[in-house]
Design a protein around this motif. Structure first.
Motif, mmCIF file in Angstrom:
data_model
loop_
_atom_site.group_PDB
_atom_site.id
_atom_site.type_symbol
_atom_site.label_atom_id
_atom_site.label_comp_id
_atom_site.label_asym_id
_atom_site.label_seq_id
_atom_site.Cartn_x
_atom_site.Cartn_y
_atom_site.Cartn_z
ATOM 1 N N ALA A 1 0.828 -1.207 0.000
ATOM 2 C CA ALA A 1 0.000 0.000 0.000
ATOM 3 C C ALA A 1 0.858 1.251 0.000
ATOM 4 C CB ALA A 1 -0.925 -0.003 1.220
ATOM 5 N N LYS A 2 2.033 1.176 0.601
ATOM 6 C CA LYS A 2 2.899 2.348 0.703
ATOM 7 C C LYS A 2 3.562 2.690 -0.626
ATOM 8 C CE LYS A 2 5.687 2.390 4.303
ATOM 9 N NZ LYS A 2 6.596 1.853 5.336
ATOM 10 N N GLU A 3 4.107 1.723 -1.327
ATOM 11 C CA GLU A 3 4.849 2.013 -2.548
ATOM 12 C C GLU A 3 4.685 0.869 -3.544
ATOM 13 O OE1 GLU A 3 6.260 4.746 -3.189
ATOM 14 O OE2 GLU A 3 6.401 5.661 -1.216
ATOM 15 N N ARG A 4 4.534 1.207 -4.819
ATOM 16 C CA ARG A 4 4.568 0.208 -5.867
ATOM 17 C C ARG A 4 6.014 -0.220 -6.109
ATOM 18 N NH1 ARG A 4 2.341 3.322 -10.705
ATOM 19 N NH2 ARG A 4 2.506 1.327 -11.768
ATOM 20 N N ARG A 5 6.202 -1.489 -6.494
ATOM 21 C CA ARG A 5 7.501 -2.039 -6.848
ATOM 22 C C ARG A 5 8.503 -1.905 -5.707
ATOM 23 N NH1 ARG A 5 8.981 -1.177 -13.077
ATOM 24 N NH2 ARG A 5 9.907 -3.186 -12.573
ATOM 25 N N TRP A 6 8.036 -1.986 -4.472
ATOM 26 C CA TRP A 6 8.947 -1.762 -3.349
ATOM 27 C C TRP A 6 10.005 -2.851 -3.248
ATOM 28 C CZ3 TRP A 6 9.364 -5.211 0.715
ATOM 29 C CH2 TRP A 6 8.347 -6.151 0.873
ATOM 30 N N ARG A 7 9.680 -4.087 -3.672
ATOM 31 C CA ARG A 7 10.675 -5.157 -3.602
ATOM 32 C C ARG A 7 11.855 -4.867 -4.531
ATOM 33 N NH1 ARG A 7 5.794 -7.796 -3.452
ATOM 34 N NH2 ARG A 7 5.399 -9.151 -1.657
ATOM 35 N N GLU A 8 11.561 -4.416 -5.745
ATOM 36 C CA GLU A 8 12.629 -4.116 -6.704
ATOM 37 C C GLU A 8 13.496 -2.964 -6.209
ATOM 38 O OE1 GLU A 8 9.436 -4.487 -7.410
ATOM 39 O OE2 GLU A 8 9.142 -5.607 -9.278
ATOM 40 N N VAL A 9 12.852 -1.934 -5.672
ATOM 41 C CA VAL A 9 13.598 -0.794 -5.130
ATOM 42 C C VAL A 9 14.470 -1.241 -3.964
ATOM 43 C CG1 VAL A 9 13.345 1.402 -3.904
ATOM 44 C CG2 VAL A 9 11.915 0.920 -5.906
ATOM 45 N N ALA A 10 13.917 -2.074 -3.087
ATOM 46 C CA ALA A 10 14.685 -2.566 -1.944
ATOM 47 C C ALA A 10 15.901 -3.363 -2.404
ATOM 48 C CB ALA A 10 13.793 -3.417 -1.044
ATOM 49 N N ALA A 11 15.760 -4.115 -3.486
ATOM 50 C CA ALA A 11 16.888 -4.893 -3.990
ATOM 51 C C ALA A 11 17.997 -3.984 -4.507
ATOM 52 C CB ALA A 11 16.413 -5.835 -5.090
ATOM 53 N N VAL A 12 17.631 -2.899 -5.193
ATOM 54 C CA VAL A 12 18.632 -1.952 -5.667
ATOM 55 C C VAL A 12 19.329 -1.283 -4.485
ATOM 56 C CG1 VAL A 12 19.000 0.186 -6.955
ATOM 57 C CG2 VAL A 12 17.423 -1.546 -7.850
ATOM 58 N N ASP A 13 18.563 -0.875 -3.492
ATOM 59 C CA ASP A 13 19.150 -0.256 -2.302
ATOM 60 C C ASP A 13 20.112 -1.216 -1.596
ATOM 61 O OD1 ASP A 13 17.938 2.223 -2.515
ATOM 62 O OD2 ASP A 13 16.203 1.658 -1.325
ATOM 63 N N ALA A 14 19.725 -2.469 -1.509
ATOM 64 C CA ALA A 14 20.579 -3.456 -0.844
ATOM 65 C C ALA A 14 21.893 -3.646 -1.601
ATOM 66 C CB ALA A 14 19.842 -4.781 -0.708
ATOM 67 N N ALA A 15 21.817 -3.664 -2.933
ATOM 68 C CA ALA A 15 23.033 -3.791 -3.735
ATOM 69 C C ALA A 15 23.945 -2.587 -3.532
ATOM 70 C CB ALA A 15 22.669 -3.954 -5.212
ATOM 71 N N TYR A 16 23.358 -1.407 -3.418
ATOM 72 C CA TYR A 16 24.140 -0.198 -3.161
ATOM 73 C C TYR A 16 24.834 -0.287 -1.801
ATOM 74 C CZ TYR A 16 25.217 4.772 -2.496
ATOM 75 O OH TYR A 16 25.856 5.964 -2.257
ATOM 76 N N GLU A 17 24.090 -0.730 -0.799
ATOM 77 C CA GLU A 17 24.652 -0.820 0.553
ATOM 78 C C GLU A 17 25.770 -1.853 0.632
ATOM 79 O OE1 GLU A 17 21.299 -1.558 3.038
ATOM 80 O OE2 GLU A 17 20.430 0.446 2.683
ATOM 81 N N ARG A 18 25.701 -2.882 -0.198
ATOM 82 C CA ARG A 18 26.768 -3.891 -0.233
ATOM 83 C C ARG A 18 27.975 -3.429 -1.034
ATOM 84 N NH1 ARG A 18 22.233 -7.356 -1.205
ATOM 85 N NH2 ARG A 18 22.764 -7.397 -3.439
ATOM 86 N N GLY A 19 27.877 -2.258 -1.652
ATOM 87 C CA GLY A 19 28.974 -1.742 -2.437
ATOM 88 C C GLY A 19 29.025 -2.263 -3.849
ATOM 89 N N GLU A 20 27.959 -2.926 -4.292
ATOM 90 C CA GLU A 20 27.915 -3.477 -5.645
ATOM 91 C C GLU A 20 27.545 -2.414 -6.683
ATOM 92 O OE1 GLU A 20 25.164 -6.688 -5.327
ATOM 93 O OE2 GLU A 20 26.373 -7.754 -3.834
#
Length: 219
Positions: free
Chosen positions: A8-27
């Motif tokens: 309900a909060k955001e569309r495509r939140w899983r995909e966005v979260a995956a990009v954020d996680a890759a950024y945080e891992r330094g990828e």
């Protein structure tokens, strides 16, 4: 329930979260993060069949107004209003109608900026292409509106500081948030930016609200 609220909060939140996680891992570096986010949203915006869809909303015109018009509470008629992440320019024209502001736009995607210019030829010279973290504003604005999720999480404080450098008021929103919490406000306040005002509307999900808040450059 957690995933229901997130959906309900955001569309495509899983995909966005995956990009954020890759950024945080330094990828991903900053440029790759922006490119990945653009890959998620720009094609959908360009393919949208409605002005609302071309500005990232799945709502119809009435739903768009219900959710986004709360931004009018942060401005006064005649003020200059820069929409950061203006997409197809629909919020620019909406805010002109709702609040009588003089709208301007900044968009990181050249394709979306060109779409906005073609939709709004009378304001074509007011729509710029640039990354808000590095873009040099040609003028001062009474009000600037942004989303903090337009940059990686570690750059969000920097974004606030930079935008406050050329406006009198910075508005964050509209975003969706669980009604029982004011997490984003608290985080921004923890950076040393006191919240000067806020606006809120009910969401169709009972646990979520549409929200915006603002910070004044003079504190």
């Amino acid at each position: 329930m957690h995933e229901e609220v997130q959906a309900a909060k955001e569309r495509r939140w899983r995909e966005v979260a995956a990009v954020d996680a890759a950024y945080e891992r330094g990828e991903l570096d900053d440029d790759a993060w922006h490119a990945a986010m653009a890959g998620l949203v720009v094609p959908a915006y360009l393919a949208a069949s409605t002005p609302e869809g071309g500005s990232g909303s799945s709502r119809d015109a009435a739903g768009w107004e219900r959710a986004r018009s709360l931004l009018a509470e942060a401005v006064e008629p005649g003020q200059s209003f820069l929409d950061v992440g203006c997409a197809n320019g629909h919020l620019m024209e909406s805010m002109s109608r709702w609040a009588g502001v003089e709208p301007y736009g900044l968009e990181i995607s050249p394709e979306l900026a060109e779409l906005a210019r073609s939709r709004l030829p009378r304001w074509a010279g007011r729509i710029w292409v640039g990354n808000a973290l590095t873009w040099r504003s040609p003028r001062h604005f009474d009000v600037v509106r942004t989303g903090l999720d337009y940059v990686p999480r570690t750059r969000q404080q920097q974004l606030v500081e930079r935008l406050l450098g050329y406006c009198g008021r910075l508005v964050v929103g509209v975003f969706n948030e669980e009604r029982a919490r004011r997490t984003l406000e608290a985080e921004v306040a923890s950076w040393g930016f006191p919240v000067a005002g806020r606006a809120e509307r009910p969401h169709s999900h009972p646990l979520v609200a549409y929200r915006a808040f603002w910070i004044n450059a003079d504190g």
